[in-house]
Design a protein around this motif. Structure first.
Motif, PDB file in Angstrom:
ATOM      1  N   ARG A 124       0.838  -1.206   0.000  1.00 54.40           N
ATOM      2  CA  ARG A 124       0.000   0.000   0.000  1.00 54.40           C
ATOM      3  C   ARG A 124       0.871   1.254   0.000  1.00 54.40           C
ATOM      4  O   ARG A 124       0.616   2.215  -0.720  1.00 54.40           O
ATOM      5  CB  ARG A 124      -0.936  -0.013   1.214  1.00 54.40           C
ATOM      6  N   HIS A 125       1.931   1.243   0.808  1.00 56.04           N
ATOM      7  CA  HIS A 125       2.827   2.386   0.916  1.00 56.04           C
ATOM      8  C   HIS A 125       3.488   2.688  -0.438  1.00 56.04           C
ATOM      9  O   HIS A 125       3.538   3.837  -0.882  1.00 56.04           O
ATOM     10  CB  HIS A 125       3.870   2.119   2.001  1.00 56.04           C
ATOM     11  N   THR A 150      11.657  -4.696  -6.293  1.00 54.92           N
ATOM     12  CA  THR A 150      10.622  -4.931  -5.274  1.00 54.92           C
ATOM     13  C   THR A 150       9.524  -3.861  -5.393  1.00 54.92           C
ATOM     14  O   THR A 150       8.341  -4.163  -5.250  1.00 54.92           O
ATOM     15  CB  THR A 150      11.236  -4.936  -3.859  1.00 54.92           C
ATOM     16  N   VAL A 151       9.932  -2.630  -5.664  1.00 54.68           N
ATOM     17  CA  VAL A 151       8.956  -1.548  -5.878  1.00 54.68           C
ATOM     18  C   VAL A 151       8.039  -1.924  -7.050  1.00 54.68           C
ATOM     19  O   VAL A 151       6.807  -1.821  -6.946  1.00 54.68           O
ATOM     20  CB  VAL A 151       9.662  -0.194  -6.151  1.00 54.68           C
ATOM     21  N   GLN A 152       8.618  -2.388  -8.132  1.00 48.84           N
ATOM     22  CA  GLN A 152       7.833  -2.789  -9.304  1.00 48.84           C
ATOM     23  C   GLN A 152       6.873  -3.919  -8.967  1.00 48.84           C
ATOM     24  O   GLN A 152       5.690  -3.887  -9.354  1.00 48.84           O
ATOM     25  CB  GLN A 152       8.756  -3.219 -10.449  1.00 48.84           C
ATOM     26  N   ARG A 153       7.354  -4.926  -8.223  1.00 45.75           N
ATOM     27  CA  ARG A 153       6.497  -6.064  -7.846  1.00 45.75           C
ATOM     28  C   ARG A 153       5.324  -5.613  -6.977  1.00 45.75           C
ATOM     29  O   ARG A 153       4.196  -6.049  -7.179  1.00 45.75           O
ATOM     30  CB  ARG A 153       7.317  -7.126  -7.104  1.00 45.75           C
ATOM     31  N   HIS A 154       5.605  -4.726  -6.025  1.00 43.95           N
ATOM     32  CA  HIS A 154       4.524  -4.217  -5.164  1.00 43.95           C
ATOM     33  C   HIS A 154       3.500  -3.426  -5.986  1.00 43.95           C
ATOM     34  O   HIS A 154       2.286  -3.562  -5.747  1.00 43.95           O
ATOM     35  CB  HIS A 154       5.087  -3.323  -4.050  1.00 43.95           C
ATOM     36  N   LEU A 155       3.978  -2.651  -6.916  1.00 46.86           N
ATOM     37  CA  LEU A 155       3.052  -1.877  -7.755  1.00 46.86           C
ATOM     38  C   LEU A 155       2.180  -2.784  -8.612  1.00 46.86           C
ATOM     39  O   LEU A 155       0.964  -2.574  -8.713  1.00 46.86           O
ATOM     40  CB  LEU A 155       3.821  -0.894  -8.649  1.00 46.86           C
ATOM     41  N   VAL A 156       2.780  -3.781  -9.217  1.00 47.40           N
ATOM     42  CA  VAL A 156       2.007  -4.732 -10.029  1.00 47.40           C
ATOM     43  C   VAL A 156       0.974  -5.432  -9.161  1.00 47.40           C
ATOM     44  O   VAL A 156      -0.198  -5.557  -9.534  1.00 47.40           O
ATOM     45  CB  VAL A 156       2.952  -5.745 -10.732  1.00 47.40           C
TER      46      VAL A 156
END
Length: 170
Positions: A124-125, A150-156
């Motif tokens: 969410r962050h 990891t940022v990309q994975r969280h966004l997806v």
């Protein structure tokens, strides 16, 4: 002869005695009963606004002359504005959002907010930093101490989650 002061009671008598005649007179000129009524009232209002009147000896004549001038002004205006009139296209949609659309939009926003709230904390962050704060992947990674991958994975993950929630509601 100096202008005479008009008494409101004189105008009231004129209105009572000549109202129907003035309306008929105006109706012959403007061909619209509502407009004739409006112009007759304006005729009397103009007479009431006069403090001094040079033609006080012939108030009835002055009344009809005023009505005639108002009718001429109206017809001139109507003719000018008539040339600018266009047909109403019924296929055009109102540019304002209709109440039903507002209700649907509000429901979708609530579903999206619920979907975002249901995301895991770090996911969410990342999502909020990217979509709300418009931060780059590199800035998010630096701020949270994680890799850009990891940022990309969280966004997806966040985008898929929100998409599924909204799709399931439809």
């Amino acid at each position: 002869m100096p202008p005479a002061v008009i008494d409101h009671s004189q105008v009231a008598l004129l209105f009572r005695d000549h109202r129907e005649d003035i309306i008929r007179y105006l109706l012959q000129r403007v061909r619209c009963p509502d407009t004739a009524q409006d112009l007759s009232q304006e005729t009397y209002l103009r007479l009431l606004r006069q403090e001094n009147l040079a033609h006080a000896d012939n108030l009835t004549g002055y009344l009809f002359k005023t009505a005639e001038r108002l009718a001429i002004d109206f017809l001139r205006y109507d003719q000018r504005s008539g040339s600018r009139k266009c047909e109403l296209d019924e296929s055009l949609e109102c540019p304002k959002v209709q109440p039903e659309a507002w209700i649907i939009l509000r429901q979708q926003c609530e579903m999206l907010l619920d979907a975002i709230a249901a995301l895991p904390t770090q996911c969410r962050h990342v999502f909020l930093l990217r979509k709300i704060d418009e931060m780059s992947y590199a800035d998010i990674a630096r701020q949270l101490g994680i890799s850009e991958k990891t940022v990309q994975r969280h966004l997806v993950k966040a985008m898929l989650h929100c998409h599924r929630r909204l799709e399931s509601a439809v």
